[in-house]
Write a protein that holds these residues in place. Structure first.
Motif, PDB file in Angstrom:
ATOM      1  N   HIS B 197       0.731  -1.334  -0.062  1.00 50.15           N
ATOM      2  CA  HIS B 197      -0.145   0.014  -0.139  1.00 50.15           C
ATOM      3  C   HIS B 197       1.038   1.030   0.107  1.00 50.15           C
ATOM      4  O   HIS B 197       0.333   2.475  -0.083  1.00 50.15           O
ATOM      5  N   LYS B 198       2.282   1.133   0.282  1.00 49.72           N
ATOM      6  CA  LYS B 198       2.948   2.318   0.701  1.00 49.72           C
ATOM      7  C   LYS B 198       3.759   2.867  -0.518  1.00 49.72           C
ATOM      8  O   LYS B 198       4.634   2.040  -1.262  1.00 49.72           O
ATOM      9  N   LEU B 199       3.187   3.847  -1.060  1.00 49.42           N
ATOM     10  CA  LEU B 199       3.612   4.511  -2.368  1.00 49.42           C
ATOM     11  C   LEU B 199       5.194   4.418  -2.284  1.00 49.42           C
ATOM     12  O   LEU B 199       5.843   4.426  -3.418  1.00 49.42           O
ATOM     13  N   HIS B 200       5.739   5.235  -1.441  1.00 46.95           N
ATOM     14  CA  HIS B 200       7.264   5.390  -1.369  1.00 46.95           C
ATOM     15  C   HIS B 200       7.933   4.139  -1.562  1.00 46.95           C
ATOM     16  O   HIS B 200       8.898   4.024  -2.014  1.00 46.95           O
ATOM     17  N   GLU B 201       7.477   3.200  -1.183  1.00 44.24           N
ATOM     18  CA  GLU B 201       8.197   1.614  -0.976  1.00 44.24           C
ATOM     19  C   GLU B 201       7.832   1.347  -2.598  1.00 44.24           C
ATOM     20  O   GLU B 201       8.798   0.672  -3.403  1.00 44.24           O
ATOM     21  N   VAL B 202       6.868   1.620  -3.244  1.00 44.48           N
ATOM     22  CA  VAL B 202       6.476   1.289  -4.718  1.00 44.48           C
ATOM     23  C   VAL B 202       7.771   1.967  -5.757  1.00 44.48           C
ATOM     24  O   VAL B 202       8.277   1.501  -6.351  1.00 44.48           O
ATOM     25  N   MET B 203       7.587   3.347  -5.291  1.00 45.20           N
ATOM     26  CA  MET B 203       8.901   4.090  -5.777  1.00 45.20           C
ATOM     27  C   MET B 203      10.208   3.640  -5.767  1.00 45.20           C
ATOM     28  O   MET B 203      11.233   3.706  -6.617  1.00 45.20           O
ATOM     29  N   ASP B 204      10.470   3.050  -4.357  1.00 42.65           N
ATOM     30  CA  ASP B 204      11.629   2.662  -4.198  1.00 42.65           C
ATOM     31  C   ASP B 204      12.263   1.374  -4.747  1.00 42.65           C
ATOM     32  O   ASP B 204      13.440   1.329  -5.404  1.00 42.65           O
ATOM     33  N   VAL B 205      11.494   0.473  -4.863  1.00 41.60           N
ATOM     34  CA  VAL B 205      12.042  -0.947  -4.938  1.00 41.60           C
ATOM     35  C   VAL B 205      11.753  -1.238  -6.434  1.00 41.60           C
ATOM     36  O   VAL B 205      12.081  -2.152  -6.974  1.00 41.60           O
ATOM     37  N   SER B 206      10.584  -0.879  -7.131  1.00 50.54           N
ATOM     38  CA  SER B 206       9.844  -1.667  -8.440  1.00 50.54           C
ATOM     39  C   SER B 206      10.592  -0.862  -9.696  1.00 50.54           C
ATOM     40  O   SER B 206      10.601   0.028  -9.554  1.00 50.54           O
ATOM     41  N   ASP B 207      10.267  -1.841 -10.631  1.00 51.31           N
ATOM     42  CA  ASP B 207      10.709  -1.467 -12.006  1.00 51.31           C
ATOM     43  C   ASP B 207       9.243  -0.877 -12.837  1.00 51.31           C
ATOM     44  O   ASP B 207       9.333  -0.080 -13.571  1.00 51.31           O
ATOM     45  N   ARG B 208       8.376  -1.569 -12.237  1.00 51.03           N
ATOM     46  CA  ARG B 208       6.931  -1.309 -13.007  1.00 51.03           C
ATOM     47  C   ARG B 208       6.111  -1.525 -12.106  1.00 51.03           C
ATOM     48  O   ARG B 208       6.078  -2.217 -11.132  1.00 51.03           O
ATOM     49  N   VAL B 209       4.652  -0.709 -12.627  1.00 52.31           N
ATOM     50  CA  VAL B 209       3.615  -0.694 -11.442  1.00 52.31           C
ATOM     51  C   VAL B 209       2.488  -1.002 -12.258  1.00 52.31           C
ATOM     52  O   VAL B 209       2.400  -0.648 -13.155  1.00 52.31           O
ATOM     53  N   ALA B 210       1.673  -1.995 -11.756  1.00 55.27           N
ATOM     54  CA  ALA B 210       0.418  -2.260 -12.345  1.00 55.27           C
ATOM     55  C   ALA B 210      -0.854  -1.901 -11.381  1.00 55.27           C
ATOM     56  O   ALA B 210      -0.625  -2.296 -10.238  1.00 55.27           O
ATOM     57  N   VAL B 211      -1.636  -1.276 -11.891  1.00 54.82           N
ATOM     58  CA  VAL B 211      -2.980  -0.760 -11.016  1.00 54.82           C
ATOM     59  C   VAL B 211      -4.186  -1.562 -11.161  1.00 54.82           C
ATOM     60  O   VAL B 211      -4.432  -1.597 -12.420  1.00 54.82           O
ATOM     61  N   LEU B 212      -4.832  -1.803  -9.910  1.00 49.12           N
ATOM     62  CA  LEU B 212      -5.942  -2.407 -10.225  1.00 49.12           C
ATOM     63  C   LEU B 212      -6.996  -1.516  -9.385  1.00 49.12           C
ATOM     64  O   LEU B 212      -6.823  -0.784  -8.332  1.00 49.12           O
ATOM     65  N   ARG B 213      -8.366  -1.301  -9.730  1.00 46.62           N
ATOM     66  CA  ARG B 213      -9.352  -0.616  -9.171  1.00 46.62           C
ATOM     67  C   ARG B 213     -10.598  -1.524  -9.238  1.00 46.62           C
ATOM     68  O   ARG B 213     -11.111  -1.771 -10.512  1.00 46.62           O
ATOM     69  N   LYS B 214     -11.109  -1.669  -8.141  1.00 44.00           N
ATOM     70  CA  LYS B 214     -12.573  -2.237  -8.184  1.00 44.00           C
ATOM     71  C   LYS B 214     -12.361  -3.562  -9.206  1.00 44.00           C
ATOM     72  O   LYS B 214     -13.340  -3.816  -9.914  1.00 44.00           O
ATOM     73  N   GLY B 215     -11.399  -4.389  -9.040  1.00 44.87           N
ATOM     74  CA  GLY B 215     -11.503  -5.737  -9.715  1.00 44.87           C
ATOM     75  C   GLY B 215     -10.994  -5.563 -11.238  1.00 44.87           C
ATOM     76  O   GLY B 215     -10.701  -6.684 -12.007  1.00 44.87           O
ATOM     77  N   ARG B 216     -10.810  -4.253 -11.668  1.00 45.73           N
ATOM     78  CA  ARG B 216     -10.214  -4.007 -12.917  1.00 45.73           C
ATOM     79  C   ARG B 216      -8.940  -3.481 -13.151  1.00 45.73           C
ATOM     80  O   ARG B 216      -8.311  -2.965 -12.269  1.00 45.73           O
ATOM     81  N   TYR B 217      -8.312  -3.811 -14.365  1.00 45.43           N
ATOM     82  CA  TYR B 217      -7.055  -3.646 -14.458  1.00 45.43           C
ATOM     83  C   TYR B 217      -6.916  -2.129 -15.010  1.00 45.43           C
ATOM     84  O   TYR B 217      -7.678  -2.057 -15.978  1.00 45.43           O
TER      85      TYR B 217
END
Lengths: 368, 508
Positions: B197-217
């Motif tokens: 859930h933590k956005l700064h961790e997303v920015m820190d460690v990942s190469d790519r981000v995929a976002v889901l919302r209400k079951g949809r990609y």
């Protein structure tokens, strides 16, 4: 590098359903009962080559065919209902009281003893009130013993209440031996047969009117108690989560003991009715397994008193009809047990289909 | 079709009843990358990953591993495909050593713990883990247990690792160490999906981000091309300001003074050890600490649910120079004495609410014993339920609908709404926003701030240090049941609090 998986999707899967509207759930339950009668019909046909319709007719006649049978069915329904009402608060609190047999017997012993000892010295109406109070108290004590051990030392109530049944049965045997009449018969016989002292009086010319009045009054009271009273609310909270109960400041120990005492007390009343209002004797079979059947009634009704009336009536009708089938078609009692089993199986099974649905492999997604 | 795809999930749909948990989701994980799977609670992240790891089976769609179509209908199938999941709740046998846990469930013919241990050491050296294969799990810290879980998956030869909220239980320092290990694994060609859930961790460690919302990609994007504000907007569906306010309250007065509080658990282990602090009206007092450092026992002791050892004291100041000692009182006595104490416990449905009952029944929990007579008053609670439903925008079909069937955010609104309705002087909350979506979380922060500005002493036990630092006025740091420091939230740093959280921990 590519690896194949050997797994296959299962042919059938079970998926949870959403909440179903009450009307549809009710229809499913009715359909289950009807379907069970059809299946039982095939069973009867296959095993006995008898026309199922005739058998069902005979079953109905066995329960309601004559005035006498009708009233016996009602009397036994009231007995089963009374015990179920007693079990409801305990089970609603998730206290597994399987000691109703013993609690009924204790109420019965107290009643029989008082009828014998006080039948000549106290007028019947007063005696009835006294016996009511004493059997209530005796059942309460019998229920409170395992409850105290559960509340203070976390003893397993299932085993404890079960064992209390055997203690009660032994106590009953002892009393029967002491009160034997006539000597050598190994039974108490009909108590106060000549004077009818301590018997339920006939009201409107009907011997069991008082049984019906007492039990139906209890039915209404129990419904109101569980639904609207503060204590009823405490029972529901403790049954749902003891942690929440403590958080809300409910004294879980007190509520446990109080509720199971009440549960035992009402079973004690059932013993009073069984002795004073029905058999006018006492034996180890006075409870007759109804203490266990009542568990099914209480759970199937989800502790709703009024639904318990219907379920008690259904089960007793089946029992009574069974005897008739057995004698009329020369079958033994087990044939009717099988029918009862099939019907219960379908009723319980319908609960599964109300909560879950089955998804077939080829029908991906399924209907909701 | 890119050649570098390790796993492709194509048109995946999964329903639970009428709830569409995943609606034709497409997801691709490339070889040697760290993919963040982002989405609010209930957006279907865990459902999607559970289909990859064989716990659920998709209703529609297909999964390809290394370009080959596969059927994954059990965790065993998933392992055959080289997929391993590290769950949020560890699945380890406490009385076994690390090596025994790692080998458990493998299909080796004979048990050679020495060989297992040396293989574990190989894995450790390769990726930078530190673990003693002979150490028993019950002696391990949370971070070590997590290490064992990861090694367990690697030992079985997984190339694709799914980590479900791995940082939720870690201190900032431990999180950094984990990310180091993840980068090493990436260099080795492993693919990883991290749910967080933590956005700064997303920015820190990942190469790519995929976002889901209400079951949809919704989308996927290279991490370097995005920022937290944009990601939040994708998750929530609209722009959200990510600032938590910290209004200033003038003239705070003491409301609750805890002195030398010590408490034991049923086994006689010290859970609280001489804890002392004062909570003031008009401030939010944050309580920080690693999970299980005594937070639960502290709040329950104040609420009268946890017995405390002699010598401790909990003084309540109702105002007007009076004081009231709370130690030794039951929850009912505390309420009857008119103490304005509200408590939002960690276990919402298991302690704060009755799951089978509707909102009305749950409002009744605090008031059922009021009034004379044997009948509980349901009219007041019914009105209160209507009010809470309206003011906090609780989404429920009816106020008599069982709260167990509501979503997590709505469950918490019912609980917080009821507690605030008592007009408390002291409001204690444990993990008040755990599992809630961003909008609901901010709604809760706002409610707490409003209570604070009304002069209520708010005690906020939290796990997200960023939030604790922004929301609290002061922070009490717990470590192993002791207070390891009290800091001014406006002046401290995350690192300082992180160090205080592990101050007394035995090394090794």
């Amino acid at each position: 590098m590519a690896r194949h998986s050997s797994g296959h999707e299962r042919f059938l899967r079970i998926a949870k359903r959403d909440r179903m509207p009450k009307s549809r759930a009710f229809m499913i339950r009715v359909a289950a009962v009807l379907l069970s009668l059809v299946v039982s019909g095939f069973f009867i046909l296959a095993v006995t080559k008898l026309n199922p319709i005739d058998v069902y007719k005979s079953l109905f006649a066995g329960a309601f065919g004559t005035k006498r049978r009708f009233w016996v069915t009602i009397r036994d329904t009231m007995m089963l209902l009374c015990i179920s009402l007693g079990l409801a608060p305990a089970f609603k609190m998730r206290f597994w009281n399987i000691g109703a047999e013993g609690q009924v017997l204790i109420g019965g012993i107290v009643t029989a003893g008082m009828m014998r000892a006080l039948g000549t010295s106290i007028p019947t109406p007063l005696l009835l009130v006294l016996m009511f109070a004493c059997s209530f108290a005796a059942g309460a004590v019998w229920g409170a013993i395992p409850a105290v051990f559960k509340a203070y030392w976390n003893a397993n109530e299932t085993l404890f209440t079960l064992m209390m049944n055997y203690v009660a049965i032994q106590l009953t045997s002892y009393c029967v031996a002491r009160w034997e009449n006539p000597f050598g018969s190994n039974s108490v016989g009909i108590i106060n047969q000549k004077t009818k002292a301590g018997w339920f009086p006939a009201i409107f010319g009907q011997q069991i009117t008082l049984n019906v009045i007492i039990v139906l009054t209890l039915t209404v009271l129990m419904f109101l108690y569980l639904k609207y009273s503060k204590q009823g609310y405490e029972i529901a909270v403790v049954g749902s989560s003891e942690n929440t109960a403590r958080y809300a400041g409910i004294n879980v120990k007190n509520v446990t003991v109080r509720t199971v005492a009440l549960s035992g007390a009402i079973c004690g009343i059932a013993g009073f009715i069984a002795v004073s209002g029905a058999s006018h004797t006492i034996s180890t079979s006075t409870a007759g397994g109804e203490g266990f059947t009542a568990i099914i009634v209480a759970w199937l009704a989800q502790f709703n008193s009024f639904i318990m009336v219907a379920i008690s009536l259904l089960l007793v009708t089946l029992q009574k009809g069974a005897v008739q089938i057995a004698s009329q078609f020369n079958l033994n009692d087990y044939a009717s047990d099988v029918i009862t089993g099939i019907i219960l199986f379908f009723i319980l099974g319908s609960e599964f289909f109300i909560k879950f649905r089955v998804v077939h492999r080829s029908r991906k997604g399924g209907r909701s | 079709m890119e050649r570098t795809a390790a796993v492709e999930m194509i048109n995946i749909t999964k329903r639970f009843g009428q709830v569409l948990a995943n609606d034709h989701v497409n997801l691709e994980i490339r070889k040697g990358e760290i993919l963040s799977l982002l989405g609010e609670n209930g957006s279907g992240k865990t459902t999607l990953m559970n289909m990859l790891s064989g716990i659920y089976f998709p209703d529609e769609g297909e999964i390809r591993v290394n370009g080959q179509k596969v059927t994954i209908s059990s965790p065993h199938d998933a392992f055959d495909c080289g997929i391993g999941m590290i769950h949020q709740h560890f699945k380890l046998v406490d009385v076994f050593t690390a090596a025994e846990n790692v080998t458990l469930g493998t299909k080796d013919d004979k048990l050679d713990l020495k060989a297992v241990s040396s293989k574990i050491r190989d894995i450790c050296d390769r990726y930078g883990f530190v673990i003693d294969p002979a150490k028993k799990v019950y002696d391990m810290s949370v971070s070590e247990k997590q290490t064992v879980e990861i090694i367990k998956v690697l030992y079985r030869g997984a190339d694709i690792l799914i980590l479900d909220e791995p940082t939720a239980v870690l201190t900032p320092q431990e999180t950094d160490r984990l990310f180091g290990v993840m980068r090493n694994m990436k260099k080795d060609g492993k693919s990883m999906i991290i749910i967080t859930h933590k956005l700064h961790e997303v920015m820190d460690v990942s190469d790519r981000v995929a976002v889901l919302r209400k079951g949809r990609y919704i989308m996927d994007v290279a991490t370097k091309d995005t920022n937290p504000a944009q990601l939040t907007e994708m998750m929530v569906g609209k722009a959200v300001t990510l600032n938590i306010e910290r209004p200033k309250f003038e003239n705070p007065v003491p409301r609750l003074e805890v002195k030398n509080l010590t408490a034991l658990d049923p086994l006689g282990v010290k859970r609280l050890d001489g804890v002392s602090f004062t909570a003031y009206g008009g401030e939010i007092l944050g309580i920080a600490g690693i999970a299980g450092s005594g937070q639960k026992e502290l709040l329950e002791a104040i609420a009268g649910l946890q017995p405390v050892e002699p010598g401790g004291s909990i003084l309540y100041y109702p105002g007007g120079g009076k004081t009231k000692e709370l130690v030794g009182l039951t929850p009912m006595q505390i309420r009857r004495a008119g103490v304005g104490l509200a408590f939002v416990p960690e276990d919402r449905l298991g302690m704060g609410l009755v799951g089978e009952m509707g909102m009305t029944g749950n409002m009744l929990l605090r008031s059922y014993s009021k009034g004379r007579g044997i009948v509980a008053d349901r009219k007041g609670p019914r009105l209160l339920a209507e009010r809470v439903r309206e003011e906090l925008e609780v989404m429920t079909p009816s106020i008599d609908f069982p709260v167990r069937a509501l979503s997590g955010g709505n469950v918490q609104k019912v609980l917080v709404g009821r507690e605030i309705a008592q007009s408390p002087m002291v409001l204690m909350t444990a993990y008040a926003v755990r599992g809630l979506d961003i909008n609901t979380s901010y709604a809760i922060y706002d409610l707490l701030n409003r209570q604070k500005m009304q002069g209520v002493a708010v005690v906020y036990v939290g796990e997200d240090l960023d939030v604790l630092l922004e929301l609290s006025d002061r922070i009490v740091v717990l470590c192993g049941g002791q207070v390891s420091g009290v800091v001014d939230a406006a002046k401290t740093t995350k690192e300082e609090v992180g160090l205080l959280m592990t101050k007394f921990r035995k090394e090794g």
